[in-house]
Design an enzyme around this catalytic site. Structure first.
Site, PDB file in Angstrom:
ATOM      1  N   HIS A  52      42.127  91.350  19.966  1.00 34.41           N
ATOM      2  CA  HIS A  52      41.737  92.189  20.725  1.00 34.41           C
ATOM      3  C   HIS A  52      40.286  92.311  21.630  1.00 34.41           C
ATOM      4  O   HIS A  52      40.505  92.447  22.635  1.00 34.41           O
ATOM      5  CB  HIS A  52      42.314  93.589  20.836  1.00 34.41           C
ATOM      6  CG  HIS A  52      40.848  95.027  19.553  1.00 34.41           C
ATOM      7  ND1 HIS A  52      41.149  94.772  18.406  1.00 34.41           N
ATOM      8  CD2 HIS A  52      40.592  95.409  20.993  1.00 34.41           C
ATOM      9  CE1 HIS A  52      40.131  95.738  18.505  1.00 34.41           C
ATOM     10  NE2 HIS A  52      39.517  95.964  20.065  1.00 34.41           N
TER      11      HIS A  52
ATOM     12  N   ASP B 133      45.566  91.554  13.392  1.00 35.95           N
ATOM     13  CA  ASP B 133      44.384  91.820  15.137  1.00 35.95           C
ATOM     14  C   ASP B 133      42.651  90.941  14.456  1.00 35.95           C
ATOM     15  O   ASP B 133      41.721  91.481  14.829  1.00 35.95           O
ATOM     16  CB  ASP B 133      44.195  92.912  14.911  1.00 35.95           C
ATOM     17  CG  ASP B 133      43.290  93.566  16.623  1.00 35.95           C
ATOM     18  OD1 ASP B 133      43.120  92.322  17.374  1.00 35.95           O
ATOM     19  OD2 ASP B 133      42.220  94.432  16.920  1.00 35.95           O
TER      20      ASP B 133
ATOM     21  N   SER C 206      34.904  97.666  18.275  1.00 35.43           N
ATOM     22  CA  SER C 206      36.039  96.706  17.620  1.00 35.43           C
ATOM     23  C   SER C 206      35.096  94.981  17.206  1.00 35.43           C
ATOM     24  O   SER C 206      34.228  95.187  18.500  1.00 35.43           O
ATOM     25  CB  SER C 206      37.183  96.444  18.105  1.00 35.43           C
ATOM     26  OG  SER C 206      37.765  97.761  18.784  1.00 35.43           O
TER      27      SER C 206
END
Length: 195
Positions: free
Chosen positions: A12, A42, A116
């Site tokens: 992402h 992911d 992230s």
């Protein structure tokens, strides 16, 4: 994660990028190309071409315990590299509906937007996970962050490099506790059985 320039991050983070530039702690930057992605976890594998890369050692997230001290590394809100400290507050978290393959390490180390794809490390500097999500009503850290375990990330990396995709078995079975009315009908004691 390898001295030949392979980098792990979250899908992402790079999903809508036109260009990807990896910035290293020593001040060097390098354009990166996407080698492969795994939507189920992911994760994305990138490749940069730079000499003399410092490689992080993989730790063993299966041997972490609740209360172990960890550090979350990232670039929250674009302010630059940051490190926050916390503990492992839970392991094997699933059912969060963040991805198909869920098995998260949970930490109270501050993970904010921009963390992230960063490393969750132990106090010896070994990679325990890839910071991936937070649970927050406001969008800021409230002490519930999640990381993809390093052993999962390593399997994704190895499979993408070897096969071009992640190879996993899937038998299509899901279990749940037997509802109380069914348990009574079958003569099971409360808390017994799966369907």
């Amino acid at each position: 994660v390898r001295d030949d320039g392979y980098v792990l991050t979250n899908l992402h983070v790079i999903a809508d990028a036109d260009e990807i530039l990896v910035s290293l702690h020593d001040g060097r930057d390098a354009p990166a190309k996407i080698v492969g992605v795994d939507r189920e976890t992911d994760l994305a594998v990138l490749k940069i071409d730079l000499p003399d890369l410092t490689v992080i050692n993989f730790g063993d997230p299966q041997h972490t315990r609740i209360g172990d001290v960890v550090l979350a590394i990232g670039n929250p809100f674009g302010v630059g590299q940051t490190v926050t400290q916390g503990i492992i507050s839970a392991a094997a978290r699933y059912g969060l509906e963040l991805s198909i393959q869920e098995n998260y390490l949970q930490t109270d180390a501050a993970i904010n937007q921009g963390n992230s794809g960063g490393a969750l490390i132990d106090t010896a500097g070994n990679l325990l996970g890839i910071n991936t999500a937070i649970q927050s009503p406001t969008g800021g850290s409230v002490g519930i962050g999640y990381a993809i375990p390093a052993d999962t990330a390593r399997k994704v990396l190895d499979d993408i490099l070897q096969y071009g995709r992640v190879v996993r078995g899937w038998i299509g079975i899901e279990s749940q506790a037997v509802p109380e009315y069914s348990a009574i009908k079958m003569g099971l004691e409360k808390g017994q059985g799966l369907m």
